[in-house]
Design a protein around this motif. Structure first.
Motif, PDB file in Angstrom:
ATOM      1  N   VAL A  53      65.069 -18.799  -6.325  1.00  0.00           N
ATOM      2  CA  VAL A  53      63.881 -17.943  -6.312  1.00  0.00           C
ATOM      3  C   VAL A  53      63.020 -18.207  -7.545  1.00  0.00           C
ATOM      4  N   ILE A  54      63.667 -18.291  -8.706  1.00  0.00           N
ATOM      5  CA  ILE A  54      62.913 -18.513  -9.946  1.00  0.00           C
ATOM      6  C   ILE A  54      62.291 -19.906  -9.951  1.00  0.00           C
ATOM      7  N   TYR A  55      63.022 -20.881  -9.440  1.00  0.00           N
ATOM      8  CA  TYR A  55      62.474 -22.238  -9.326  1.00  0.00           C
ATOM      9  C   TYR A  55      61.240 -22.240  -8.427  1.00  0.00           C
ATOM     10  N   GLU A  74      57.482 -12.663   0.064  1.00  0.00           N
ATOM     11  CA  GLU A  74      58.476 -13.640   0.514  1.00  0.00           C
ATOM     12  C   GLU A  74      59.639 -13.719  -0.473  1.00  0.00           C
ATOM     13  N   LEU A  75      59.366 -13.467  -1.750  1.00  0.00           N
ATOM     14  CA  LEU A  75      60.433 -13.475  -2.751  1.00  0.00           C
ATOM     15  C   LEU A  75      61.322 -12.247  -2.629  1.00  0.00           C
ATOM     16  N   ILE A  76      60.701 -11.105  -2.319  1.00  0.00           N
ATOM     17  CA  ILE A  76      61.485  -9.884  -2.145  1.00  0.00           C
ATOM     18  C   ILE A  76      62.448 -10.035  -0.973  1.00  0.00           C
ATOM     19  N   GLY A  78      57.914 -15.567 -13.175  1.00  0.00           N
ATOM     20  CA  GLY A  78      58.947 -16.586 -13.082  1.00  0.00           C
ATOM     21  C   GLY A  78      59.296 -17.172 -14.439  1.00  0.00           C
ATOM     22  N   LEU A  79      58.269 -17.438 -15.252  1.00  0.00           N
ATOM     23  CA  LEU A  79      58.512 -17.979 -16.584  1.00  0.00           C
ATOM     24  C   LEU A  79      59.326 -17.015 -17.438  1.00  0.00           C
ATOM     25  N   PRO A 131      73.553 -16.262  -9.656  1.00  0.00           N
ATOM     26  CA  PRO A 131      73.815 -16.900  -8.355  1.00  0.00           C
ATOM     27  C   PRO A 131      72.787 -17.981  -8.044  1.00  0.00           C
ATOM     28  N   ALA A 132      73.186 -18.945  -7.265  1.00  0.00           N
ATOM     29  CA  ALA A 132      72.299 -20.056  -6.918  1.00  0.00           C
ATOM     30  C   ALA A 132      71.033 -19.578  -6.210  1.00  0.00           C
TER      31      ALA A 132
END
Length: 640
Positions: A613-615, A631-633, A565-566, A607-608
């Motif tokens: 997802v990154i947040y 869950e992210l996929i 994510g970072l 896109p939002a």
């Protein structure tokens, strides 16, 4: 034997329908009536003959025509045999030939009226189709350069001839086993025939200075063979093999067809008890295992010109997905006679060699129409590709498969051309796994999937990390039910990583061990290919999210998820998510407001949903972060 008897009794109170069919008649009685059947056409074909007995002789009824498996022991064809198979394909089978992973050929589109003539014409040049289907010992495979390659220690063709004499066309061995039985015998250091993937595996070994074979038993789709802790000398192979088949014939299960392969009996009674039964049947005390010598893949992988120890070259023709023709087989036979000894060798990976070519005529061979027409397939993505029959010719197929494999290979070669590399990509059209996708570097199993609009389309499950070395292992599922149109992009990013970070001459398998699997979990790898697909193919951002060589996440999913994510935040915004990170926890040395649409504010092209997802991956509060990549996929599917 008492343990085997108890296992047999527990599993055979009721036999399956195939066993009931087998009891109706003797296979050879059906074979003797082939001319009558051919003359009468489908009206003269009994239901049980079509369903079972003709398959003992390689004949498979496809409804309007027949497929015929032609047995090619050790994959070796002389000039007359290759010529005749090609002529038969031209005359009776729409000029079509499939090269298979059992180093033999399949003829298709044969009419029932021609069956007897086809078998007779093949028999005239010493070719048999016996025991190439159903409950029989199938074609025995070995190194295609057996007796030729520098790393060949024991020439196995004489031994295979001996084993053929044991069962071959012997009526006493036709259709007596509970299930099909695959055999491999390898006398070379290179693993050029998936030697650990058969019911019975004779694997080159050394004990007390003597070369022979260690025995591995009980492979099937999804399962590699077990070490039987046995060493047999060359002159013991025949005795061991006949005793093994006898024990399997006597005690093998005949109830549930899906659980009747040798491995199920071995698992129930234990490998040691099973081996003791073989010793008792043979009345011999075979030695305990020596040192297995097969360590690697084929040492000639990636090269189509292999120098043999006789000083002659062996030229490998790359045949995409094994789709060949009678015309080209005839041309190959003629080239083999003109430039070599007239002999051809079929391979486990659905290709063929013209062997024993003198150096001074090698360029002349390469200039022939046959060779130039196949030269375009001589690249990384075709060299080691395997694909079984798909929906066009197999009733079990879920996807076309062979065309899919070819299309993806062309796409990958145009996108990520790689020199001096090796990637084994295997395709199976259904879960039966005839394309041995489970031991590939990257494997594909046909399925149905849903596209972005919810429509059902041809898809694949993607597998990675299979091995055919001495520490053979099955691949791990990377993605389930991806549309094939999307799957090619996921594979592209695996290969882009390989291309960028491989060492000189390093195979994908070795690279995966060193760089990918050594540092990342399969869950992280699945997210990696998905996020690159989203960033580049769906959003067109032209940003490559890279894998680092030493991420220091210890393959722990929560750490991988956070660090991914970072890096994504920085990749998309040019800014760091936090000023510093210690022990995988955020340390906000310069706190600032963080919102769910932070990425979108900094990069309007994002896109939002992707920003969210990154947040979620980098939430300041650990308990609020996503815990698993899966869950992210799922969430990424909504990004458009």
């Amino acid at each position: 034997m008492s343990i085997l008897e108890k296992a047999f009794e527990a599993r055979n109170s009721k036999v399956n329908k195939v066993e009931t069919t087998k009891a109706l008649k003797k296979p050879m009685d059906v074979y003797a009536k082939l001319e009558e059947i051919a003359a009468a056409g489908y009206e003269g074909l009994a239901k049980e003959d079509s369903a079972y007995f003709l398959k003992c002789f390689g004949l498979f009824d496809k409804g309007e025509d027949f497929m015929l498996r032609v047995r090619v022991p050790a994959g070796q064809l002389n000039y007359e045999q290759a010529l005749r198979i090609g002529e038969v394909a031209q005359k009776y089978g729409n000029d079509y030939i499939d090269l298979t992973t059992r180093m033999q050929v399949e003829l298709r589109y044969l009419q029932i009226a021609d069956i007897a003539k086809v078998l007779q014409e093949l028999k005239e040049v010493g070719i048999s189709t016996f025991q190439t289907g159903v409950d029989n010992p199938r074609n025995i495979v070995t190194d295609p350069l057996d007796g030729i390659a520098y790393d060949n220690i024991i020439e196995t063709k004489p031994i295979i001839n001996e084993l053929q004499d044991i069962f071959g066309e012997n009526p006493d061995w036709i259709s007596v086993l509970p299930r099909k039985f695959n055999t491999g015998i390898l006398g070379s250091l290179s693993n050029s025939c998936n030697i650990f993937g058969h019911d019975c595996c004779f694997v080159l070994a050394q004990k007390d200075g003597i070369f022979g074979f260690n025995i591995y038993l009980g492979a099937r789709v999804g399962v590699q063979a077990q070490d039987a802790d046995l060493f047999v000398h060359m002159d013991e192979v025949g005795l061991f093999y006949q005793s093994l088949l006898t024990v399997f014939k006597t005690y093998g299960y005949r109830d549930n067809r899906n659980k009747n392969r040798l491995v199920f009996l071995i698992n129930d009674v234990g490998i040691e008890n099973f081996v003791n039964a073989i010793k008792e049947e043979a009345n011999a005390e075979f030695s305990s295992a020596g040192t297995t010598m097969v360590q690697s893949q084929n040492i000639a992988l990636g090269s189509n010109k292999v120098l043999g120890r006789n000083g002659k070259f062996n030229y490998k023709i790359i045949v995409p997905s094994g789709i060949f023709s009678g015309t080209d087989l005839i041309a190959a036979a003629q080239a083999a006679k003109k430039f070599g000894t007239g002999d051809l060798r079929l391979t486990y990976d659905q290709n063929l060699y013209i062997i024993n070519i003198a150096k001074d005529v090698l360029e002349e061979l390469e200039a022939t129409e046959l060779i130039t027409s196949y030269e375009k397939f001589n690249n990384l993505y075709f060299n080691d590709m395997i694909a079984c029959a798909g929906t066009a010719t197999c009733s079990f197929g879920v996807i076309p498969n062979k065309p899919d494999a070819i299309e993806m290979a062309h796409y990958l070669n145009s996108e990520i051309p790689i020199e001096n590399a090796t990637v084994r990509m295997n395709w199976s059209a259904c879960p039966k796994g005839c394309g041995v996708h489970g031991i590939a570097d990257i494997g594909f199993e046909g399925c149905k999937a849903k596209d972005d609009g919810g429509n059902k389309v041809d898809g694949v499950h993607i597998f990675v990390g299979g091995k055919i070395t001495r520490k053979a292992k099955e691949a791990h599922t990377l993605h389930k039910a991806l549309p094939i149109t999307e799957a090619k992009h996921h594979v592209k990013y695996l290969l882009k990583t390989y291309s960028a970070f491989k060492q000189k001459g390093e195979t994908y398998e070795a690279f995966d061990d060193r760089y990918v699997s050594a540092n990342y979990s399969f869950q992280a790898l699945a997210f990696y290919t998905k996020i690159n697909y989203i960033l580049n193919e769906k959003l067109g951002l032209d940003l490559w999210f890279k894998l680092e060589s030493n991420p220091k996440t210890f393959k722990k999913e929560e750490f991988e998820l956070f660090t991914f994510g970072l890096k994504l935040f920085k990749l998309l915004t040019g800014e760091k998510r936090y000023e510093s990170v210690e022990n995988f926890e955020p340390v906000l040395t310069k706190p600032r407001s963080i919102t769910r649409d932070e990425v979108t504010k900094l990069n309007p092209k994002v896109p939002a949903k992707l920003s969210e997802v990154i947040y979620t991956m980098t939430h300041p509060e650990k308990r609020e972060r996503a815990q698993v990549f899966s869950e992210l996929i799922v969430a990424l599917k909504e990004v458009d």
